[in-house]
Motif scaffolding. Structure first.
Motif, PDB file in Angstrom:
ATOM      1  N   VAL A  85       0.648  -1.144  -0.530  1.00 17.78           N
ATOM      2  CA  VAL A  85      -0.014   0.390   0.397  1.00 17.78           C
ATOM      3  C   VAL A  85       0.746   1.414  -0.110  1.00 17.78           C
ATOM      4  CG1 VAL A  85      -1.585   1.089   1.698  1.00 17.78           C
ATOM      5  CG2 VAL A  85      -1.931  -1.467   1.192  1.00 17.78           C
ATOM      6  N   SER A  86       1.180   1.899  -1.114  1.00 15.28           N
ATOM      7  CA  SER A  86       1.464   2.985  -1.639  1.00 15.28           C
ATOM      8  C   SER A  86       1.623   4.907  -0.930  1.00 15.28           C
ATOM      9  CB  SER A  86       2.323   3.247  -2.855  1.00 15.28           C
ATOM     10  OG  SER A  86       0.995   3.529  -3.719  1.00 15.28           O
ATOM     11  N   ASP A  87      -0.130   4.281  -0.780  1.00 17.52           N
ATOM     12  CA  ASP A  87      -0.933   6.094  -0.024  1.00 17.52           C
ATOM     13  C   ASP A  87      -1.478   6.613   1.282  1.00 17.52           C
ATOM     14  OD1 ASP A  87      -3.096   4.528   0.254  1.00 17.52           O
ATOM     15  OD2 ASP A  87      -4.543   5.660  -1.135  1.00 17.52           O
ATOM     16  N   VAL A  88      -0.543   5.681   2.186  1.00 17.10           N
ATOM     17  CA  VAL A  88      -0.794   6.182   3.166  1.00 17.10           C
ATOM     18  C   VAL A  88       0.287   7.290   3.863  1.00 17.10           C
ATOM     19  CG1 VAL A  88      -0.512   5.504   6.059  1.00 17.10           C
ATOM     20  CG2 VAL A  88      -0.579   3.688   3.719  1.00 17.10           C
ATOM     21  N   PRO A  89      -0.045   8.807   4.560  1.00 16.49           N
ATOM     22  CA  PRO A  89       0.155   9.614   4.962  1.00 16.49           C
ATOM     23  C   PRO A  89       1.568   9.479   5.274  1.00 16.49           C
ATOM     24  CG  PRO A  89      -1.697   9.666   5.479  1.00 16.49           C
ATOM     25  CD  PRO A  89      -1.763   8.522   4.843  1.00 16.49           C
ATOM     26  N   VAL A  90       2.383   9.705   5.699  1.00 14.70           N
ATOM     27  CA  VAL A  90       3.604   9.548   6.306  1.00 14.70           C
ATOM     28  C   VAL A  90       4.024  10.278   7.477  1.00 14.70           C
ATOM     29  CG1 VAL A  90       6.729   9.740   6.496  1.00 14.70           C
ATOM     30  CG2 VAL A  90       5.006   8.682   4.061  1.00 14.70           C
ATOM     31  N   GLY A  92      15.024   4.817   5.900  1.00 12.71           N
ATOM     32  CA  GLY A  92      16.105   4.135   6.477  1.00 12.71           C
ATOM     33  C   GLY A  92      16.026   3.932   4.336  1.00 12.71           C
ATOM     34  N   PRO A  93      17.425   3.182   4.306  1.00 16.67           N
ATOM     35  CA  PRO A  93      18.090   2.688   3.132  1.00 16.67           C
ATOM     36  C   PRO A  93      16.405   2.281   2.329  1.00 16.67           C
ATOM     37  CG  PRO A  93      19.133   1.979   4.670  1.00 16.67           C
ATOM     38  CD  PRO A  93      17.683   2.363   5.516  1.00 16.67           C
ATOM     39  N   GLY A  94      16.583   3.260   0.458  1.00 21.45           N
ATOM     40  CA  GLY A  94      15.742   2.732   0.056  1.00 21.45           C
ATOM     41  C   GLY A  94      14.472   4.216  -0.053  1.00 21.45           C
ATOM     42  N   ASP A  95      14.064   4.472   0.957  1.00 22.06           N
ATOM     43  CA  ASP A  95      13.534   5.924   1.497  1.00 22.06           C
ATOM     44  C   ASP A  95      14.021   6.657   0.103  1.00 22.06           C
ATOM     45  OD1 ASP A  95      12.084   4.449   2.565  1.00 22.06           O
ATOM     46  OD2 ASP A  95      12.445   5.461   4.941  1.00 22.06           O
ATOM     47  N   SER A  96      12.890   7.975  -0.378  1.00 22.88           N
ATOM     48  CA  SER A  96      13.595   8.896  -1.169  1.00 22.88           C
ATOM     49  C   SER A  96      12.794  10.080  -0.724  1.00 22.88           C
ATOM     50  CB  SER A  96      12.763   8.896  -2.869  1.00 22.88           C
ATOM     51  OG  SER A  96      11.932   8.559  -2.641  1.00 22.88           O
ATOM     52  N   GLU A 153       9.070   7.992  -2.923  1.00 21.31           N
ATOM     53  CA  GLU A 153       8.678   6.964  -2.749  1.00 21.31           C
ATOM     54  C   GLU A 153       9.025   5.941  -1.183  1.00 21.31           C
ATOM     55  OE1 GLU A 153       7.095   5.043  -4.541  1.00 21.31           O
ATOM     56  OE2 GLU A 153       6.304   6.915  -6.061  1.00 21.31           O
ATOM     57  N   LEU A 154       8.268   5.427  -0.556  1.00 17.61           N
ATOM     58  CA  LEU A 154       8.671   4.887   0.496  1.00 17.61           C
ATOM     59  C   LEU A 154       9.472   3.787   0.550  1.00 17.61           C
ATOM     60  CD1 LEU A 154       5.893   4.954   2.933  1.00 17.61           C
ATOM     61  CD2 LEU A 154       8.131   6.659   2.694  1.00 17.61           C
ATOM     62  N   SER A 209       6.008 -15.356   3.250  1.00 21.20           N
ATOM     63  CA  SER A 209       6.731 -13.963   3.245  1.00 21.20           C
ATOM     64  C   SER A 209       6.003 -12.748   2.853  1.00 21.20           C
ATOM     65  CB  SER A 209       8.054 -14.189   2.582  1.00 21.20           C
ATOM     66  OG  SER A 209       9.028 -13.023   2.358  1.00 21.20           O
ATOM     67  N   TYR A 210       6.380 -12.222   2.980  1.00 25.25           N
ATOM     68  CA  TYR A 210       5.271 -10.661   2.340  1.00 25.25           C
ATOM     69  C   TYR A 210       6.594  -9.567   1.875  1.00 25.25           C
ATOM     70  CZ  TYR A 210       1.474 -13.481   2.307  1.00 25.25           C
ATOM     71  OH  TYR A 210       0.218 -14.538   3.277  1.00 25.25           O
ATOM     72  N   THR A 211       6.229  -8.703   0.726  1.00 26.58           N
ATOM     73  CA  THR A 211       6.673  -7.729   0.613  1.00 26.58           C
ATOM     74  C   THR A 211       5.393  -6.419   1.191  1.00 26.58           C
ATOM     75  OG1 THR A 211       8.481  -8.486  -0.499  1.00 26.58           O
ATOM     76  CG2 THR A 211       7.995  -5.794  -1.325  1.00 26.58           C
ATOM     77  N   VAL A 212       5.633  -5.651   1.633  1.00 24.01           N
ATOM     78  CA  VAL A 212       5.126  -4.346   2.028  1.00 24.01           C
ATOM     79  C   VAL A 212       5.536  -3.004   2.429  1.00 24.01           C
ATOM     80  CG1 VAL A 212       3.882  -6.889   3.448  1.00 24.01           C
ATOM     81  CG2 VAL A 212       5.255  -5.092   5.032  1.00 24.01           C
ATOM     82  N   SER A 213       4.628  -2.023   2.540  1.00 22.10           N
ATOM     83  CA  SER A 213       5.307  -0.834   2.951  1.00 22.10           C
ATOM     84  C   SER A 213       6.189  -0.536   3.998  1.00 22.10           C
ATOM     85  CB  SER A 213       4.001   0.243   2.581  1.00 22.10           C
ATOM     86  OG  SER A 213       4.143   1.784   3.505  1.00 22.10           O
ATOM     87  N   SER A 214       7.174   0.307   4.485  1.00 20.81           N
ATOM     88  CA  SER A 214       7.235   0.679   5.873  1.00 20.81           C
ATOM     89  C   SER A 214       6.781   0.708   6.667  1.00 20.81           C
ATOM     90  CB  SER A 214       8.842   0.744   5.128  1.00 20.81           C
ATOM     91  OG  SER A 214       8.450   2.646   4.520  1.00 20.81           O
ATOM     92  N   LEU A 215       5.887   1.470   6.095  1.00 15.16           N
ATOM     93  CA  LEU A 215       4.663   1.714   7.103  1.00 15.16           C
ATOM     94  C   LEU A 215       3.399   0.859   7.728  1.00 15.16           C
ATOM     95  CD1 LEU A 215       3.556   5.531   5.189  1.00 15.16           C
ATOM     96  CD2 LEU A 215       5.583   5.048   7.224  1.00 15.16           C
ATOM     97  N   SER A 216       3.510   0.112   7.229  1.00 13.81           N
ATOM     98  CA  SER A 216       2.574  -1.333   7.219  1.00 13.81           C
ATOM     99  C   SER A 216       2.368  -1.660   8.935  1.00 13.81           C
ATOM    100  CB  SER A 216       3.053  -2.389   6.643  1.00 13.81           C
ATOM    101  OG  SER A 216       2.987  -2.149   4.936  1.00 13.81           O
ATOM    102  N   THR A 217       1.708  -2.111   9.320  1.00 14.27           N
ATOM    103  CA  THR A 217       1.875  -2.643  10.588  1.00 14.27           C
ATOM    104  C   THR A 217       1.137  -4.093  11.132  1.00 14.27           C
ATOM    105  OG1 THR A 217      -1.033  -1.519  11.199  1.00 14.27           O
ATOM    106  CG2 THR A 217       0.915  -0.065  11.285  1.00 14.27           C
ATOM    107  N   ILE A 218       0.705  -4.431  12.438  1.00 16.15           N
ATOM    108  CA  ILE A 218      -0.141  -6.036  12.526  1.00 16.15           C
ATOM    109  C   ILE A 218      -0.856  -6.263  12.002  1.00 16.15           C
ATOM    110  CG2 ILE A 218      -0.047  -7.254  13.737  1.00 16.15           C
ATOM    111  CD1 ILE A 218       1.305  -5.759  16.334  1.00 16.15           C
TER     112      ILE A 218
END
Length: 828
Positions: free
Chosen positions: A131-136, A143-147, A211-212, A228-237
């Motif tokens: 999910v990529s439209d979550v407010p930061v 961290g590495p990979g964030d823009s 981009e996150l 194993s799942y690739t998720v946004s760095s903002l993801s929660t449980i």
């Protein structure tokens, strides 16, 4: 051609996927890209979905625009139908129920309970896209990979997109590398703005997240789809749970664990989120975290009068109060004082424990794994209500208060009662014990409302019912009262019921009211009808003794004295009494006869018993000079009813004769259509009930010709008729002008003579007075006597021609004779 292109593209994409780690180094060839673009858009999307490839990688669309959207990460799971059959559930409220019925219903209700919270994840994952439209948030750790998107304005205008490298630093133009290790987004923004303001004079900046980075997490344990799942760095449980489809049927909702570097760093109880909206335990995930879902612990089933019946997961040391809170509390109709818990004992035997959920001791009872809490329903009986039914404007239940009277509930005759309400007879039905037995008291409703301070206006008790009758129907309102009185008659006691019949308005069965006497029974029956004999009525009473058995006695009562409250006549009623009200001797309802046509005063006249036709003709002024007394038509209802009955019998006989002919070996000459037409004509004939009368003889005073009248008799006297009618099987049925001296044969010749199907030997004359002159009793076939005005010649159908159906002559005669009578009446 399209199929070959698809095959080529599929092979290319499959090869790219199978290359594994080398996938990043493989780029589609220009030929592949052009062929992919040539496909329809729907086919491009299908191929991309099937092989998990972004179409923009091949088409290059992503180079010009980035569309942020939330993909559908779950699709609905297949669900079972768990609809509760409310009609079967309500069987517990029936008056009688067997033990097996109770157990079956309880078991079914328990099996229909759902596990609470599991429908939150009623789906299965369909994609691993983050999910990529979550407010930061400001506390987000860079961290590495964030823009970062940096916009410079002021003396110079520039815009940069800076990506955090693996060393945790960004390469800022003109400023060099800047380390962001361990900093949150708020701290990074403050740091960069400070460096820009110090190093770039006259330039201001605006810094936002671009981009996150994506992180790799693991979902393990009793998840719907662990892996194993690739998720946004903002993801929660919770987002990880949704992406993996949630928990399976044995997974725990209350002890979801986060493991990081081999240690448990957090716990999530989804009940906090579902029941209280508390998301404090829903911590943010980091790369490499494991979301572990253990098996569920103990559970408790809650059913009955709670707001949310379900199966709930337990934690240690939870009580009944905690379980009730999980179920959102009790329904208004609950009876928590008599709640029960079904529990397995240490010997693995199911036991039942009573729990009073209104007391602290019951609420603090610890819940064990496998418990079934059943909160019972309160009684549906209303304790402090008064029921008003019948001929009232606002029927229903009303609150009882001390000292409440009938007039308090129904204070106005015009405002509270219907127009047809009986003001002399209403019933007060009162429960007299805990078994629900009733006693009945009569209320003079008119006097209760008009004299509220008198004894006619009784005080009411809780659960009393007031039944107000009208002047149209009493049976429906009395039926449940009579039924209850019969049911409560025990040990051979007679039900408190009496009967009244005869000349009263509403004969039937009535309950015995308190201190009921003969007068009250007359009032219950609506009073006497007109013509009732009041000097003597009969009361039949059964006397029961163990020595002599049952004896019946008949008591003669004077209703005049009963209505005057004479104690010797107005005796008290006993069960099974029968009061018979006689009718006056020679009493009759008003009778009417109708005289139309050629009389001086036609009209409708009332008659008394024994009055004759001669008497009514005299009252009508006698005949006019234009009257044709021989053509008079006299109709009587009793004759009409008898003729109609005989006609029905004749139709049945004709139907049987036709059927019998069809079963013989001789070929019938009558067809099916002819026979059905004949039956239809016969069944459609409406009789008129004509009775032959001789008006001339009556006028001359011959007593044998006179006739005693009945109710609804009718006499039609037409004017002088100078015609002769010919009907039946003749060439031209018609009516001819009467000429004195002309004979039967001459009138028949004027109508063209008889047809081929005619039975000339059975021809007859229907005389004007309704009598029939048959050929064997006449002599005009051999040049006989002349015809008379108003006569009708009838030539019937030859019955031999109709396959020997002997009833045909009767059928045709009825049809013709009826037609002649109707034509005379309609001409007046």
């Amino acid at each position: 051609m399209l199929r070959q292109v698809k095959k080529f593209i599929i092979l290319g994409i499959s090869a790219a996927i199978l290359m594994g780690a080398q996938a990043n180094a493989i780029t589609p060839s220009p030929q592949m890209i052009e062929q992919f673009k040539a496909l329809p858009k729907s086919e491009q999307e299908r191929l991309a979905r099937q092989y998990g490839v972004d179409p923009s990688i091949i088409t290059g669309a992503g180079a010009t625009a980035t569309v942020v959207e939330n993909p559908t990460v779950v699709t609905p799971r297949a669900e079972k139908n768990n609809v509760v059959d409310q009609s079967e559930s309500d069987q517990l409220n029936q008056a009688t129920k067997s033990e097996s019925t109770v157990e079956a219903i309880e078991d079914k209700k328990e099996n229909q309970l759902k596990r609470f919270g599991y429908d939150l994840f009623a789906g299965s994952p369909s994609t691993f896209a983050p999910v990529s439209d979550v407010p930061v948030p400001a506390e987000y750790m860079i961290g590495p990979g964030d823009s970062l998107n940096v916009q410079l304005f002021g003396k110079e205008n520039n815009q940069y997109t800076l990506t955090v490298g693996r060393d945790g630093a960004i390469q800022f133009p003109n400023l060099g590398p800047i380390s962001l290790v361990g900093l949150s987004f708020a701290e990074v923004r403050e740091l960069l703005q400070q460096k820009i303001s110090q190093s770039m004079i006259g330039i201001e900046s605006n810094i936002t997240m671009g981009e996150l980075r994506s992180i790799r997490i693991f979902v393990a344990g009793d998840a719907f789809q662990p892996g194993s799942y690739t998720v946004s760095s903002l993801s929660t449980i919770t987002q990880a749970l949704f992406i993996s489809g949630g928990v399976n049927q044995i997974g725990s909702l209350r002890n979801i664990q986060i493991k990081r570097a081999g240690k448990t760093v957090g716990h999530l109880d989804l009940y906090d989120l579902l029941l209280r909206g508390d998301a404090s335990g829903d911590i943010r995930l980091q790369s490499g975290d494991v979301v572990f879902i253990p098996s569920s612990g103990g559970s408790v089933s809650v059913m009955g009068e709670v707001r949310r019946p379900a199966i709930y997961e337990l934690k240690n040391n939870e009580t009944m109060a905690d379980v009730i809170r999980m179920a959102s509390g009790l329904n208004p109709g609950a009876y928590p004082k008599a709640s029960t818990v079904e529990r397995f004992s240490n010997e693995s035997v199911k036991t039942v424990i009573s729990v009073d959920l209104t007391e602290n001791a019951g609420l603090n009872t610890l819940v064990k794994n496998g418990d079934l809490l059943n909160v019972r329903s309160a009684s549906s009986r209303i304790d402090n209500a008064i029921t008003v039914a019948g001929a009232v404007v606002r029927p229903g239940k009303y609150q009882w208060t001390k000292g409440l009277t009938v007039a308090d509930l129904l204070p106005s005759i015009w405002g509270d009662l219907t127009i047809s309400a009986d003001l002399d007879y209403a019933l007060l039905v009162r429960e007299i014990n805990q078994r629900g037995d009733i006693q009945v008291e009569r209320i003079a409703l008119g006097r209760a409302i008009g004299e509220p301070k008198s004894h006619y206006n009784p005080q009411l008790n809780p659960r009393d019912s007031i039944i107000v009758f009208d002047y149209a129907d009493r049976e429906a309102l009395l039926k449940p009262i009579i039924q209850k009185l019969r049911e409560q008659s025990r040990f051979g006691d007679a039900a408190k019921l009496v009967n009244i019949n005869g000349n009263v308005r509403f004969p039937g069965q009535y309950p015995i009211t308190i201190n009921a006497d003969v007068k009250e029974l007359l009032i219950a029956a609506g009073g006497l009808e007109e013509g009732a004999y009041t000097l003597a009525a009969e009361l039949t009473r059964q006397q029961v003794s163990e020595q002599n058995g049952v004896s019946v006695e008949h008591v003669q009562l004077s209703l005049d004295r009963v209505m005057q409250n004479d104690p010797s006549a107005n005796i008290k009623l006993q069960s099974r009494d029968i009061l018979t009200v006689r009718t006056l001797p020679d009493w009759q309802d008003t009778r009417w006869v109708t005289i139309k046509g050629e009389v001086k005063f036609p009209g409708t006249y009332s008659i008394q018993r024994g009055e004759s036709l001669k008497d009514v003709l005299a009252r009508a002024g006698g005949l006019t000079n234009d009257a044709a007394p021989r053509s008079a038509v006299f109709l009587r209802k009793s004759v009409k009813d008898k003729e109609q009955l005989e006609l029905s019998k004749l139709a049945d006989e004709l139907r049987r004769e036709i059927a019998a002919k069809a079963l013989t070996k001789d070929t019938p000459t009558i067809g099916y259509n002819d026979s059905q037409q004949m039956l239809n004509e016969l069944e459609n004939v409406k009789t008129v009930g004509r009775l032959v009368v001789d008006i001339n003889a009556i006028e001359l005073g011959i007593d044998s010709a006179n006739l005693m009248l009945e109710d609804a008799d009718a006499l039609y006297i037409p004017p002088t008729n100078q015609t002769i009618s010919v009907m039946g099987q003749v060439q031209h049925p018609s009516t001819h002008r009467y000429k004195q001296g002309m004979t039967f044969d001459q009138y028949l010749a004027l109508s063209g003579g008889a047809r081929k199907r005619a039975d000339e030997s059975r021809s007859y004359v229907l005389k004007a007075d309704g009598s029939v002159q048959m050929p064997e009793s006449s002599f005009w076939f051999n040049g006989g006597s002349a015809m008379e005005p108003g006569d009708t010649i009838v030539v019937p159908l030859d019955t031999e021609y109709k396959d020997n159906l002997t009833l045909w002559s009767q059928v045709t005669g009825i049809i013709y004779n009826t037609a002649v009578a109707v034509s005379v009446i309609s001409g007046l």
